[in-house]
Design an enzyme around this catalytic site. Sequence first.
Site, PDB file in Angstrom:
ATOM      1  N   ASP A 209      -8.620-102.654  25.020  1.00 42.32           N
ATOM      2  CA  ASP A 209      -8.342-101.306  24.493  1.00 42.32           C
ATOM      3  C   ASP A 209      -6.944-100.874  24.939  1.00 42.32           C
ATOM      4  OD1 ASP A 209      -8.599 -99.599  27.188  1.00 42.32           O
ATOM      5  OD2 ASP A 209     -10.146-101.149  27.178  1.00 42.32           O
ATOM      6  N   ASP A 211      -6.423 -98.074  26.550  1.00 48.37           N
ATOM      7  CA  ASP A 211      -6.733 -96.989  27.480  1.00 48.37           C
ATOM      8  C   ASP A 211      -6.734 -95.676  26.677  1.00 48.37           C
ATOM      9  OD1 ASP A 211      -7.577 -96.232  30.014  1.00 48.37           O
ATOM     10  OD2 ASP A 211      -5.573 -95.633  30.618  1.00 48.37           O
TER      11      ASP A 211
HETATM   12  N1  LIG Z   1      -8.974 -98.655  29.865  1.00 48.31           N
HETATM   13  C1  LIG Z   1      -9.592 -99.196  30.907  1.00 48.31           C
HETATM   14  N2  LIG Z   1      -9.505 -98.612  32.125  1.00 48.31           N
HETATM   15  C2  LIG Z   1     -10.113 -99.188  33.194  1.00 48.31           C
HETATM   16  N3  LIG Z   1     -10.855-100.302  33.122  1.00 48.31           N
HETATM   17  C3  LIG Z   1     -10.968-100.890  31.934  1.00 48.31           C
HETATM   18  N4  LIG Z   1     -11.614-102.004  31.572  1.00 48.31           N
HETATM   19  C4  LIG Z   1     -11.435-102.182  30.251  1.00 48.31           C
HETATM   20  N5  LIG Z   1     -10.666-101.184  29.743  1.00 48.31           N
HETATM   21  C5  LIG Z   1     -10.357-100.369  30.781  1.00 48.31           C
END
Ligand SMILES: Nc1ncnc2[nH]cnc12
Length: 291
Positions: A209, A211
């Site tokens: 992703d 974030d």
């Molecule tokens: N955006 C994110 N923040 C923290 N841990 C994660 N693991 C997978 N995506 C994450």
Amino acid sequence: MTKAVLGIVGGSGLYDLPGLEGAEWRTVESPWGQPSDQLRFGRIGATEIVFLPRHGRGHRLSPSGIDYRANIDALKRAGVTDLVSVSAVGSLKQELFPGAFVVVDQFIDRTVARPSSFFGNGCVAHVSMAHPVAPRLVEQIRSAAEAEAIDHHVGGTYVCMEGPQFSSVAESNLYRSWDASVIGMTNMPEAKLAREAEISYATIAMVTDYDCWHPGHAAVSVEAVIQVLGENRDKAQRLVARLARDFPAEHEPCPIGSDRALDHAIMTAPHARDPALLSKLDAVAGRVLAR
Ligand SMILES: Nc1ncnc2[nH]cnc12
Ligand SMILES: CSC[C@H]1O[C@H](OP(=O)(O)O)[C@H](O)[C@@H]1O
């Protein structure tokens, strides 16, 4: 020369290693607490493998609830010389799109609620974390990714947050201003403890992703993470299998000394050491405490 034993810590979405020959779950006790699960022992080709699902089978454990000391101690007791973490991460850079694999080489530790050392009063030690990742392992992962035609980036900084909540936009932008590459919740103190235990360590970070900083993408959610992990599980398993198949039989000395990190690290004079702590350090520091 020491026989190489390749440890794999499977993160979110990776709770077993298909293709492990002669695979067997075995309980390994640790004086540091309860490892996340039994360890899965087996072989891929001629390489001995020890696999540990970081969150336990069924994903029982939260990032803050994992006993990282027990995990690393148990892996050391199992003979692991080289440890590869496979981890889901959020991307902090435009070019690291969901689905990308990043072999990071630096960490920023933002965790606040986890014991982060095997050492302490009664046996004080300070190991170097200047270069937290073992360069030879990185090269081995790079070759395996090339052999499997898996797109990957080598280098980058992993921010380890405490969690379990994901970041705010302000935090995400702060980490971006630090030029960090990816964010996750588990690689610290794991990498520090591996160093103290003289286990060479590296991470395959799988971007799931953006974030929450990216204006063109929705903020991270578990649903999105699971979907991208599902799409990339096969690639991750192929990468690990190839790494294992091509792994050298002998653990060659690490060029940055990650496998000898305790050589000059212990400060406490022999007469001032706490016998109770020393007995718990038998696996992690036995090599140097015995001499
Ligand atoms: N955006 C994110 N923040 C923290 N841990 C994660 N693991 C997978 N995506 C994450
Ligand atoms: C559901 S994503 C959050 C979770 O996934 C990552 O863990 P791991 O490194 O074990 O794959 C992240 O750090 C969080 O713990």
